[in-house]
Design a protein around this motif. Structure first.
Motif, PDB file in Angstrom:
ATOM      1  N   ALA A  51       0.823  -1.065  -0.148  1.00  0.00           N
ATOM      2  CA  ALA A  51       0.021   0.092   0.087  1.00  0.00           C
ATOM      3  C   ALA A  51       0.889   1.369   0.088  1.00  0.00           C
ATOM      4  CB  ALA A  51      -1.007   0.057   1.214  1.00  0.00           C
ATOM      5  N   LYS A  52       1.365   1.455  -1.196  1.00  0.00           N
ATOM      6  CA  LYS A  52       2.089   2.682  -1.354  1.00  0.00           C
ATOM      7  C   LYS A  52       1.523   4.149  -0.966  1.00  0.00           C
ATOM      8  CE  LYS A  52       2.072   3.134  -6.538  1.00  0.00           C
ATOM      9  NZ  LYS A  52       2.673   2.781  -7.598  1.00  0.00           N
ATOM     10  N   SER A  53       2.027   4.918  -0.352  1.00  0.00           N
ATOM     11  CA  SER A  53       1.668   6.215  -0.149  1.00  0.00           C
ATOM     12  C   SER A  53       2.361   7.214  -0.827  1.00  0.00           C
ATOM     13  CB  SER A  53       1.784   6.628   1.480  1.00  0.00           C
ATOM     14  OG  SER A  53       1.305   5.685   2.167  1.00  0.00           O
ATOM     15  N   LEU A  54       1.309   7.999  -1.715  1.00  0.00           N
ATOM     16  CA  LEU A  54       1.925   8.984  -2.665  1.00  0.00           C
ATOM     17  C   LEU A  54       1.344  10.423  -2.232  1.00  0.00           C
ATOM     18  CD1 LEU A  54       1.568   7.216  -5.871  1.00  0.00           C
ATOM     19  CD2 LEU A  54       3.611   7.639  -4.622  1.00  0.00           C
ATOM     20  N   VAL A  55       1.988  11.604  -2.069  1.00  0.00           N
ATOM     21  CA  VAL A  55       1.629  12.884  -1.497  1.00  0.00           C
ATOM     22  C   VAL A  55       1.457  13.711  -2.767  1.00  0.00           C
ATOM     23  CG1 VAL A  55       1.708  14.675  -0.152  1.00  0.00           C
ATOM     24  CG2 VAL A  55       2.218  12.613   0.715  1.00  0.00           C
ATOM     25  N   ASP A  99      -5.028  24.614  -6.525  1.00  0.00           N
ATOM     26  CA  ASP A  99      -5.580  25.800  -6.212  1.00  0.00           C
ATOM     27  C   ASP A  99      -5.752  26.059  -4.722  1.00  0.00           C
ATOM     28  OD1 ASP A  99      -6.304  25.932  -8.669  1.00  0.00           O
ATOM     29  OD2 ASP A  99      -8.384  25.119  -8.761  1.00  0.00           O
ATOM     30  N   SER A 100      -5.757  24.983  -3.810  1.00  0.00           N
ATOM     31  CA  SER A 100      -5.928  25.131  -2.483  1.00  0.00           C
ATOM     32  C   SER A 100      -4.618  24.984  -1.748  1.00  0.00           C
ATOM     33  CB  SER A 100      -6.889  23.974  -1.825  1.00  0.00           C
ATOM     34  OG  SER A 100      -6.433  22.713  -1.910  1.00  0.00           O
ATOM     35  N   GLN A 101      -3.578  24.514  -2.380  1.00  0.00           N
ATOM     36  CA  GLN A 101      -2.200  24.245  -1.817  1.00  0.00           C
ATOM     37  C   GLN A 101      -2.200  23.174  -0.585  1.00  0.00           C
ATOM     38  OE1 GLN A 101       0.834  25.825  -3.291  1.00  0.00           O
ATOM     39  NE2 GLN A 101      -0.651  25.659  -4.799  1.00  0.00           N
ATOM     40  N   THR A 102      -3.094  22.404  -0.760  1.00  0.00           N
ATOM     41  CA  THR A 102      -3.286  21.592   0.248  1.00  0.00           C
ATOM     42  C   THR A 102      -2.682  20.009  -0.062  1.00  0.00           C
ATOM     43  OG1 THR A 102      -5.540  20.746  -0.331  1.00  0.00           O
ATOM     44  CG2 THR A 102      -5.295  22.342   1.415  1.00  0.00           C
ATOM     45  N   ALA A 103      -2.484  19.115   0.914  1.00  0.00           N
ATOM     46  CA  ALA A 103      -1.832  18.009   0.433  1.00  0.00           C
ATOM     47  C   ALA A 103      -2.949  16.816   0.317  1.00  0.00           C
ATOM     48  CB  ALA A 103      -0.961  17.558   1.465  1.00  0.00           C
ATOM     49  N   LEU A 104      -2.736  15.985  -0.652  1.00  0.00           N
ATOM     50  CA  LEU A 104      -3.716  15.043  -0.997  1.00  0.00           C
ATOM     51  C   LEU A 104      -2.691  13.659  -0.929  1.00  0.00           C
ATOM     52  CD1 LEU A 104      -6.302  13.577  -2.018  1.00  0.00           C
ATOM     53  CD2 LEU A 104      -5.311  14.205  -4.331  1.00  0.00           C
ATOM     54  N   LEU A 105      -3.203  12.703   0.126  1.00  0.00           N
ATOM     55  CA  LEU A 105      -2.410  11.570   0.067  1.00  0.00           C
ATOM     56  C   LEU A 105      -3.082  10.389  -0.708  1.00  0.00           C
ATOM     57  CD1 LEU A 105      -0.328   9.673   1.401  1.00  0.00           C
ATOM     58  CD2 LEU A 105      -1.965   9.295   3.410  1.00  0.00           C
ATOM     59  N   VAL A 106      -2.640   9.704  -1.382  1.00  0.00           N
ATOM     60  CA  VAL A 106      -3.066   8.509  -2.250  1.00  0.00           C
ATOM     61  C   VAL A 106      -2.294   7.533  -1.848  1.00  0.00           C
ATOM     62  CG1 VAL A 106      -3.159   7.727  -4.566  1.00  0.00           C
ATOM     63  CG2 VAL A 106      -3.652  10.197  -4.238  1.00  0.00           C
ATOM     64  N   ILE A 107      -3.087   6.480  -1.286  1.00  0.00           N
ATOM     65  CA  ILE A 107      -2.907   5.106  -1.030  1.00  0.00           C
ATOM     66  C   ILE A 107      -3.063   4.271  -2.212  1.00  0.00           C
ATOM     67  CG2 ILE A 107      -2.680   3.185   0.667  1.00  0.00           C
ATOM     68  CD1 ILE A 107      -3.684   5.349   2.692  1.00  0.00           C
ATOM     69  N   ALA A 108      -1.964   3.483  -3.068  1.00  0.00           N
ATOM     70  CA  ALA A 108      -2.085   2.796  -3.976  1.00  0.00           C
ATOM     71  C   ALA A 108      -1.820   1.627  -3.981  1.00  0.00           C
ATOM     72  CB  ALA A 108      -1.720   3.590  -5.124  1.00  0.00           C
ATOM     73  N   SER A 109      -2.099   0.378  -4.638  1.00  0.00           N
ATOM     74  CA  SER A 109      -1.694  -0.866  -4.901  1.00  0.00           C
ATOM     75  C   SER A 109      -0.176  -0.549  -5.457  1.00  0.00           C
ATOM     76  CB  SER A 109      -2.401  -1.555  -5.765  1.00  0.00           C
ATOM     77  OG  SER A 109      -1.660  -2.729  -5.989  1.00  0.00           O
ATOM     78  N   GLY A 110       0.777  -1.149  -5.026  1.00  0.00           N
ATOM     79  CA  GLY A 110       1.997  -1.075  -5.496  1.00  0.00           C
ATOM     80  C   GLY A 110       2.326  -1.352  -6.926  1.00  0.00           C
ATOM     81  N   GLY A 122       4.699  14.624   8.088  1.00  0.00           N
ATOM     82  CA  GLY A 122       5.802  14.515   9.008  1.00  0.00           C
ATOM     83  C   GLY A 122       6.736  13.350   8.878  1.00  0.00           C
ATOM     84  N   PHE A 123       6.520  12.758   7.577  1.00  0.00           N
ATOM     85  CA  PHE A 123       7.265  11.579   7.230  1.00  0.00           C
ATOM     86  C   PHE A 123       8.167  12.092   6.157  1.00  0.00           C
ATOM     87  CE2 PHE A 123       3.505   9.583   8.647  1.00  0.00           C
ATOM     88  CZ  PHE A 123       3.877   8.866   9.893  1.00  0.00           C
ATOM     89  N   ALA A 124       9.284  11.315   6.018  1.00  0.00           N
ATOM     90  CA  ALA A 124      10.099  11.572   4.708  1.00  0.00           C
ATOM     91  C   ALA A 124       9.586  10.799   3.624  1.00  0.00           C
ATOM     92  CB  ALA A 124      11.678  10.995   4.980  1.00  0.00           C
ATOM     93  N   ILE A 125       9.738  10.950   2.336  1.00  0.00           N
ATOM     94  CA  ILE A 125       9.436  10.481   1.314  1.00  0.00           C
ATOM     95  C   ILE A 125      10.051   8.753   0.935  1.00  0.00           C
ATOM     96  CG2 ILE A 125       9.743  10.339  -1.277  1.00  0.00           C
ATOM     97  CD1 ILE A 125       9.383  13.134  -1.571  1.00  0.00           C
ATOM     98  N   GLY A 126       9.214   7.764   0.865  1.00  0.00           N
ATOM     99  CA  GLY A 126       9.777   6.538   1.344  1.00  0.00           C
ATOM    100  C   GLY A 126       9.421   5.893   2.430  1.00  0.00           C
ATOM    101  N   GLY A 127       8.899   6.765   3.504  1.00  0.00           N
ATOM    102  CA  GLY A 127       8.183   6.351   4.713  1.00  0.00           C
ATOM    103  C   GLY A 127       7.127   6.883   5.262  1.00  0.00           C
ATOM    104  N   VAL A 128       6.261   7.424   4.147  1.00  0.00           N
ATOM    105  CA  VAL A 128       5.068   8.086   4.553  1.00  0.00           C
ATOM    106  C   VAL A 128       3.913   7.025   4.734  1.00  0.00           C
ATOM    107  CG1 VAL A 128       3.127   9.639   3.615  1.00  0.00           C
ATOM    108  CG2 VAL A 128       5.529   9.945   2.798  1.00  0.00           C
ATOM    109  N   SER A 129       3.619   7.016   5.903  1.00  0.00           N
ATOM    110  CA  SER A 129       2.656   6.115   6.346  1.00  0.00           C
ATOM    111  C   SER A 129       1.145   6.377   6.165  1.00  0.00           C
ATOM    112  CB  SER A 129       2.715   5.900   8.083  1.00  0.00           C
ATOM    113  OG  SER A 129       1.467   5.327   8.516  1.00  0.00           O
ATOM    114  N   PRO A 130       0.240   5.518   6.011  1.00  0.00           N
ATOM    115  CA  PRO A 130      -1.189   6.057   5.576  1.00  0.00           C
ATOM    116  C   PRO A 130      -1.689   6.713   6.746  1.00  0.00           C
ATOM    117  CG  PRO A 130      -1.086   3.515   5.926  1.00  0.00           C
ATOM    118  CD  PRO A 130       0.427   4.201   5.928  1.00  0.00           C
ATOM    119  N   VAL A 131      -1.153   6.638   8.110  1.00  0.00           N
ATOM    120  CA  VAL A 131      -1.692   6.989   9.460  1.00  0.00           C
ATOM    121  C   VAL A 131      -0.539   7.861  10.182  1.00  0.00           C
ATOM    122  CG1 VAL A 131      -3.409   5.284   9.563  1.00  0.00           C
ATOM    123  CG2 VAL A 131      -1.287   5.035  10.712  1.00  0.00           C
ATOM    124  N   GLY A 132      -1.126   8.750  10.981  1.00  0.00           N
ATOM    125  CA  GLY A 132      -0.170   9.350  11.937  1.00  0.00           C
ATOM    126  C   GLY A 132       0.514  10.842  11.414  1.00  0.00           C
TER     127      GLY A 132
END
Length: 159
Positions: free
Chosen positions: A48-52, A57-68, A98-108
């Motif tokens: 379950a890879k996490s991609l940000v 427009d809103s300059q907000t983050a969107l986390l996508v959890i996708a099949s690897g 709060g996480f580095a790329i490659g370690g982004v968790s789906p929670v926390g």
């Protein structure tokens, strides 16, 4: 070995949802889906890879959890959230999650995020997700991932 602060945040976020995390730490990096699958001994699609992404427009983050195994269709994602999206740089990812790329968790995460989950994860009994560092993962079910993250299931695979 003691948890890193990032791993502790993941463990606490899961515990708040009534889930326990058996965090597995590897000597080698598990930054990519293939590296993680090789280290774990599972299919790439079970990661379950996490991609940000950044909503432009809103300059907000969107986390996508996708099949690897899947690539994300940015067009579908933009249509889903109703605004154009772009790639997020490493600094933006760390600020928002709060996480580095490659370690982004789906929670926390350190800030609340809009989360979209690839519906293809439903085909597996077990998934593996980053546990807050580039070399740690934890196992969970698709249903636990949905409940713990609060994400919305969608068809976001690039066809």
């Amino acid at each position: 070995m003691a948890d890193s602060p990032s791993q502790q945040r993941v463990r606490q976020a899961l515990a708040a949802k009534g889930l326990s995390a058996d965090i597995v730490e590897f000597d080698a990096h598990t930054r990519t889906s293939q590296q993680a699958a090789d280290a774990i001994g599972c299919q790439v699609a079970q990661i379950a890879k996490s991609l940000v992404f950044k909503a432009l427009d809103s300059q907000t983050a969107l986390l996508v959890i996708a099949s690897g195994a899947n690539r994300v269709c940015e067009r579908k994602l933009a249509a889903l959230i109703g605004e154009p999206i772009g790639k997020a740089d490493a600094e933006f990812v760390r600020q928002q999650t709060g996480f580095a790329i490659g370690g982004v968790s789906p929670v926390g995460h350190v800030t609340p995020l809009q989360i979209v989950i690839d519906q293809d994860i439903l085909q597996f009994d077990t998934l593996w997700a980053a546990a807050g560092t580039p070399n740690s993962v934890f196992k969970l079910t698709p249903q636990a991932l949905i409940e713990a993250s609060g994400g919305k299931l969608a068809d976001i695979r690039l066809d």
